[in-house]
Motif scaffolding. Structure first.
Motif, mmCIF file in Angstrom:
data_model
loop_
_atom_site.group_PDB
_atom_site.id
_atom_site.type_symbol
_atom_site.label_atom_id
_atom_site.label_comp_id
_atom_site.label_asym_id
_atom_site.label_seq_id
_atom_site.Cartn_x
_atom_site.Cartn_y
_atom_site.Cartn_z
ATOM 1 N N LYS A 53 0.825 -1.209 0.000
ATOM 2 C CA LYS A 53 0.000 0.000 0.000
ATOM 3 C C LYS A 53 0.856 1.255 0.000
ATOM 4 C CE LYS A 53 -3.754 -2.347 2.120
ATOM 5 N NZ LYS A 53 -4.888 -2.445 2.874
ATOM 6 N N TRP A 75 0.181 5.826 0.439
ATOM 7 C CA TRP A 75 -0.799 6.834 0.795
ATOM 8 C C TRP A 75 -1.243 7.548 -0.481
ATOM 9 C CZ3 TRP A 75 4.290 6.899 2.300
ATOM 10 C CH2 TRP A 75 5.084 7.871 1.729
ATOM 11 N N ASN A 76 -2.432 8.133 -0.460
ATOM 12 C CA ASN A 76 -3.018 8.750 -1.650
ATOM 13 C C ASN A 76 -2.166 9.867 -2.227
ATOM 14 O OD1 ASN A 76 -5.184 7.027 -1.687
ATOM 15 N ND2 ASN A 76 -6.491 8.365 -0.470
ATOM 16 N N SER A 77 -1.460 10.618 -1.404
ATOM 17 C CA SER A 77 -0.656 11.733 -1.919
ATOM 18 C C SER A 77 0.475 11.261 -2.831
ATOM 19 C CB SER A 77 -0.092 12.559 -0.769
ATOM 20 O OG SER A 77 0.783 11.773 0.012
ATOM 21 N N TYR A 83 0.225 9.476 -5.388
ATOM 22 C CA TYR A 83 -0.241 9.523 -6.771
ATOM 23 C C TYR A 83 -0.175 10.915 -7.381
ATOM 24 C CZ TYR A 83 -1.695 4.801 -5.873
ATOM 25 O OH TYR A 83 -1.691 3.480 -5.548
#
Length: 193
Positions: A145, A147-149, A151
């Motif tokens: 996994k 974290w979204n940042s 991307y």
């Protein structure tokens, strides 16, 4: 758009510590690629700035005498050499953190060391590509996994971070739907006795 892809479980365990319980392969990565394997199951641990191949608690080695721990850089060089000699082929690298504290820093560190600056060598989108899009390239299949940042600055490859563990003897192949266009039937049952 439907392919059966030959892959190996714990692909780097040819020379591994605790080989009676941890060895899954008797061929090197290069030999597996020459035999037709196109999906490599790469299990890693990070120590300092280096990423080492492991199978859970067992270290993987580059040599039969087990004097040199295998690094991901060696696997990457082997795959790039194979693709250089076979530009119509592609290799899928399933990347998973297999030891240590599971955290979201693992993959960005991996990305910075092995992908950033060499993105043209990789297929990094989170969608099923055509074979033409990835010929001569490495396809990143991420099983860890982020974290979204992350991307906002990079692409993380095919997101298989929700891959179910299939250890149980009676578990059948598992259908995995990660988005409207990413579907797979995972056959990775490893506790067969």
């Amino acid at each position: 758009s439907e392919l059966n892809i030959a892959g190996t479980h714990d692909s780097a365990t040819t020379y591994v510590a605790m080989e009676n319980s941890a060895r899954c392969q008797d061929k090197t990565i290069a030999e597996q690629l020459r035999m037709g394997v196109r999906l490599l199951d790469i299990r890693l641990t990070k120590k300092g700035d280096e990423f080492y191949l492991v199978h859970s608690l067992a270290d993987c080695f580059s040599d039969e005498a087990k004097t040199k721990r295998m690094t991901f850089g060696e696997v990457l060089d082997c795959c790039k050499a194979f693709l250089s000699e076979n530009p119509a082929e592609t290799v899928i690298l399933s990347i998973k953190q297999d030891r240590g504290i599971m955290n979201r820093w693992f993959f960005p560190s991996f990305y910075d060391k092995y992908i950033r600056g060499d993105e043209d060598c990789w297929y990094l989108e989170n969608r099923v590509p055509t074979l033409g899009e990835c010929r001569g390239r490495l396809v990143l299949m991420r099983r860890c996994k982020v974290w979204n940042s992350f991307y906002k600055t990079a692409e993380g490859g095919l997101n298989f971070s929700f891959w179910p563990d299939q250890a149980r003897k009676r578990m059948k192949a598992k259908k995995v739907k990660l988005s409207h266009d990413i579907k797979a039937i995972v056959q990775d049952r490893y506790c067969l006795t």
